[in-house]
Design a protein around this motif. Structure first.
Motif, PDB file in Angstrom:
ATOM      1  N   PHE A   1      88.537  47.896  35.641  1.00 20.01           N
ATOM      2  CA  PHE A   1      88.145  47.844  37.053  1.00 20.01           C
ATOM      3  C   PHE A   1      86.744  47.266  37.175  1.00 20.01           C
ATOM      4  N   ALA A   2      86.696  45.933  37.292  1.00 14.10           N
ATOM      5  CA  ALA A   2      85.403  45.245  37.365  1.00 14.10           C
ATOM      6  C   ALA A   2      85.019  44.896  38.803  1.00 14.10           C
ATOM      7  N   ALA A   3      85.882  45.202  39.768  1.00 17.54           N
ATOM      8  CA  ALA A   3      85.591  44.829  41.163  1.00 17.54           C
ATOM      9  C   ALA A   3      84.454  45.671  41.729  1.00 17.54           C
TER      10      ALA A   3
ATOM     11  N   ALA B   1      77.473  50.488  38.018  1.00 20.86           N
ATOM     12  CA  ALA B   1      76.239  49.767  38.335  1.00 20.86           C
ATOM     13  C   ALA B   1      75.232  50.810  38.773  1.00 20.86           C
ATOM     14  N   GLU B   2      74.167  50.957  38.013  1.00 21.81           N
ATOM     15  CA  GLU B   2      73.210  52.033  38.289  1.00 21.81           C
ATOM     16  C   GLU B   2      71.790  51.485  38.377  1.00 21.81           C
TER      17      GLU B   2
ATOM     18  N   GLY C   1      86.254  51.463  33.298  1.00 16.68           N
ATOM     19  CA  GLY C   1      85.557  51.290  34.574  1.00 16.68           C
ATOM     20  C   GLY C   1      84.195  50.657  34.348  1.00 16.68           C
ATOM     21  N   PHE C   2      83.572  50.273  35.425  1.00 12.15           N
ATOM     22  CA  PHE C   2      82.203  49.756  35.396  1.00 12.15           C
ATOM     23  C   PHE C   2      81.304  50.711  36.172  1.00 12.15           C
TER      24      PHE C   2
ATOM     25  N   PRO D   1      89.330  54.282  49.898  1.00 12.06           N
ATOM     26  CA  PRO D   1      89.896  54.996  48.743  1.00 12.06           C
ATOM     27  C   PRO D   1      89.219  54.534  47.465  1.00 12.06           C
ATOM     28  N   ASP D   2      89.068  55.443  46.497  1.00 13.33           N
ATOM     29  CA  ASP D   2      88.510  55.099  45.190  1.00 13.33           C
ATOM     30  C   ASP D   2      89.679  54.666  44.307  1.00 13.33           C
ATOM     31  N   ILE D   3      89.754  53.370  44.017  1.00  6.73           N
ATOM     32  CA  ILE D   3      90.925  52.843  43.303  1.00  6.73           C
ATOM     33  C   ILE D   3      90.922  53.331  41.856  1.00  6.73           C
ATOM     34  N   LEU D   4      89.794  53.128  41.163  1.00  9.90           N
ATOM     35  CA  LEU D   4      89.679  53.616  39.786  1.00  9.90           C
ATOM     36  C   LEU D   4      89.888  55.132  39.734  1.00  9.90           C
TER      37      LEU D   4
ATOM     38  N   LYS E   1      80.559  59.401  35.550  1.00 10.10           N
ATOM     39  CA  LYS E   1      81.636  58.589  36.128  1.00 10.10           C
ATOM     40  C   LYS E   1      82.853  58.577  35.203  1.00 10.10           C
TER      41      LYS E   1
ATOM     42  N   VAL F   1      83.982  47.262  44.727  1.00 11.89           N
ATOM     43  CA  VAL F   1      84.758  47.677  45.902  1.00 11.89           C
ATOM     44  C   VAL F   1      83.819  48.325  46.917  1.00 11.89           C
ATOM     45  N   ALA F   2      83.942  47.928  48.174  1.00 11.52           N
ATOM     46  CA  ALA F   2      83.111  48.554  49.209  1.00 11.52           C
ATOM     47  C   ALA F   2      83.472  50.031  49.301  1.00 11.52           C
ATOM     48  N   ASP F   3      82.465  50.890  49.247  1.00 13.26           N
ATOM     49  CA  ASP F   3      82.740  52.329  49.346  1.00 13.26           C
ATOM     50  C   ASP F   3      83.106  52.735  50.771  1.00 13.26           C
TER      51      ASP F   3
ATOM     52  N   LYS G   1      86.398  60.105  36.553  1.00  9.22           N
ATOM     53  CA  LYS G   1      87.500  59.174  36.827  1.00  9.22           C
ATOM     54  C   LYS G   1      88.487  59.074  35.666  1.00  9.22           C
TER      55      LYS G   1
HETATM   56  N1  CTP Z   1      85.772  51.501  42.153  1.00 13.23           N
HETATM   57  C1  CTP Z   1      87.058  51.427  42.657  1.00 13.23           C
HETATM   58  N2  CTP Z   1      87.288  51.725  43.972  1.00 13.23           N
HETATM   59  C2  CTP Z   1      86.269  52.084  44.782  1.00 13.23           C
HETATM   60  C3  CTP Z   1      84.956  52.145  44.287  1.00 13.23           C
HETATM   61  C4  CTP Z   1      84.742  51.842  42.969  1.00 13.23           C
HETATM   62  O1  CTP Z   1      87.986  51.091  41.893  1.00 13.23           O
HETATM   63  N3  CTP Z   1      86.532  52.358  46.061  1.00 13.23           N
HETATM   64  C5  CTP Z   1      85.548  51.235  40.720  1.00 13.23           C
HETATM   65  C6  CTP Z   1      84.741  49.992  40.429  1.00 13.23           C
HETATM   66  O2  CTP Z   1      85.578  48.870  40.216  1.00 13.23           O
HETATM   67  C7  CTP Z   1      84.007  50.388  39.148  1.00 13.23           C
HETATM   68  C8  CTP Z   1      83.755  51.875  39.355  1.00 13.23           C
HETATM   69  O3  CTP Z   1      84.786  52.312  40.229  1.00 13.23           O
HETATM   70  O4  CTP Z   1      84.831  50.265  38.004  1.00 13.23           O
HETATM   71  C9  CTP Z   1      82.418  52.131  39.993  1.00 13.23           C
HETATM   72  O5  CTP Z   1      82.408  53.468  40.388  1.00 13.23           O
HETATM   73  P1  CTP Z   1      81.579  53.998  41.643  1.00 13.23           P
HETATM   74  O6  CTP Z   1      81.672  55.482  41.610  1.00 13.23           O
HETATM   75  O7  CTP Z   1      81.921  53.312  42.915  1.00 13.23           O
HETATM   76  O8  CTP Z   1      80.209  53.508  41.193  1.00 13.23           O
HETATM   77  P2  CTP Z   1      79.113  52.878  42.027  1.00 13.23           P
HETATM   78  O9  CTP Z   1      79.620  51.655  42.747  1.00 13.23           O
HETATM   79  O10 CTP Z   1      78.008  52.701  41.056  1.00 13.23           O
HETATM   80  O11 CTP Z   1      78.857  53.945  43.169  1.00 13.23           O
HETATM   81  P3  CTP Z   1      78.179  55.399  43.177  1.00 13.23           P
HETATM   82  O12 CTP Z   1      77.162  55.384  42.078  1.00 13.23           O
HETATM   83  O13 CTP Z   1      77.661  55.428  44.560  1.00 13.23           O
HETATM   84  O14 CTP Z   1      79.251  56.415  42.931  1.00 13.23           O
END
Ligand code: CTP
Length: 216
Positions: free
Chosen positions: A85-87, A138-139, A135-136, A117-120, A150, A89-91, A154
């Motif tokens: 899951f490299a996308a 970004a911090e 998963g990825f 929805p959180d896809i991962l 994470k 994705v808008a939270d 997940k």
């Molecule tokens: N992801 C996803 N669906 C979402 C949000 C994120 O599949 N709605 C996946 C991304 O592709 C990535 C990972 O989850 O692999 C990132 O996790 P996330 O918890 O969203 O991390 P951040 O974007 O860093 O957000 P936060 O730290 O705010 O939780």
């Protein structure tokens, strides 16, 4: 192996001509797709809007919104051996996208956003996925601790963490420096071109699939 890869940004409509997006170029996900094909794997790439050429020999599903991406992943994940899951994705998305172009009126405009929805995060539970899950993260702070959190939340086998506070790396760049976070150890990879990193990451995933034990 059969690998599903999500890549790129999502676009969440505000009205027919505007959207909420992000700076993801899709380069890391597309490089991973290419590296997987090069290593002889079957790839399904589910991608938000990117200006990149789709790599050859890849099955491709273009999507716009997080909801579209969720649906595409839900439909195809069951037959995959691994998913990455490299996308970006808008939270959140606008709660009520306007069906006509919003005209300017007052000095301020407030948009109400609702969670996507959180896809991962749905892979293990809602989608019942038992394959290798990557998963990825970004911090901007506490890279390893946040990535490990994470990974646990997940149900991932590997989280690829990158520090997005470093200018010139990661988003919108050809280069990246990542930390591979496994349930029992972490491994820092040196800064590299995203294509080189992709080959290394694919080898790590192959290692996970073959159960190769790595030194903690
Ligand atoms: N992801 C996803 N669906 C979402 C949000 C994120 O599949 N709605 C996946 C991304 O592709 C990535 C990972 O989850 O692999 C990132 O996790 P996330 O918890 O969203 O991390 P951040 O974007 O860093 O957000 P936060 O730290 O705010 O939780």
């Amino acid at each position: 192996m059969k690998v599903l890869i999500t890549a790129g940004p999502t676009r969440e409509p505000i009205d027919p001509v505007r959207f909420l997006g992000n700076r993801s170029s899709g380069r890391m996900g597309y490089a991973l797709a290419e590296a997987c094909v090069h290593a002889g794997h079957e790839v399904l790439l589910v991608s938000g809007p990117c200006e990149l050429d789709v790599p050859g020999h890849v099955d491709f599903i273009p999507v716009e919104t997080a909801a579209d991406m969720f649906e595409a992943v839900r439909r195809h994940l069951g037959r995959m051996d691994a998913a990455v899951f490299a996308a970006a994705v808008a939270d959140y998305r606008p709660a009520r996208p306007a069906d006509r172009k919003i005209k300017k009126q007052a000095e301020t405009l407030t948009l109400e956003l609702v969670r996507n929805p959180d896809i991962l995060g749905s892979a293990r539970g809602e989608f019942g996925f038992r394959g290798t899950l990557v998963g990825f993260a970004a911090e901007t702070e506490s890279l390893e601790a946040n990535a490990r959190d994470k990974l646990r939340r997940k149900g991932c086998d590997l989280v690829i963490a990158n520090d997005v506070s470093r200018p010139g790396l990661g988003f919108e760049s050809d280069r990246n420096r990542v930390l591979l976070v496994y349930p029992d150890h972490s491994e820092a990879l040196p800064e590299d071109d995203k294509h080189q990193l992709a080959h290394k990451i694919v080898r790590e995933i192959e290692g996970l699939r073959s159960g190769a034990s790595k030194a903690p």
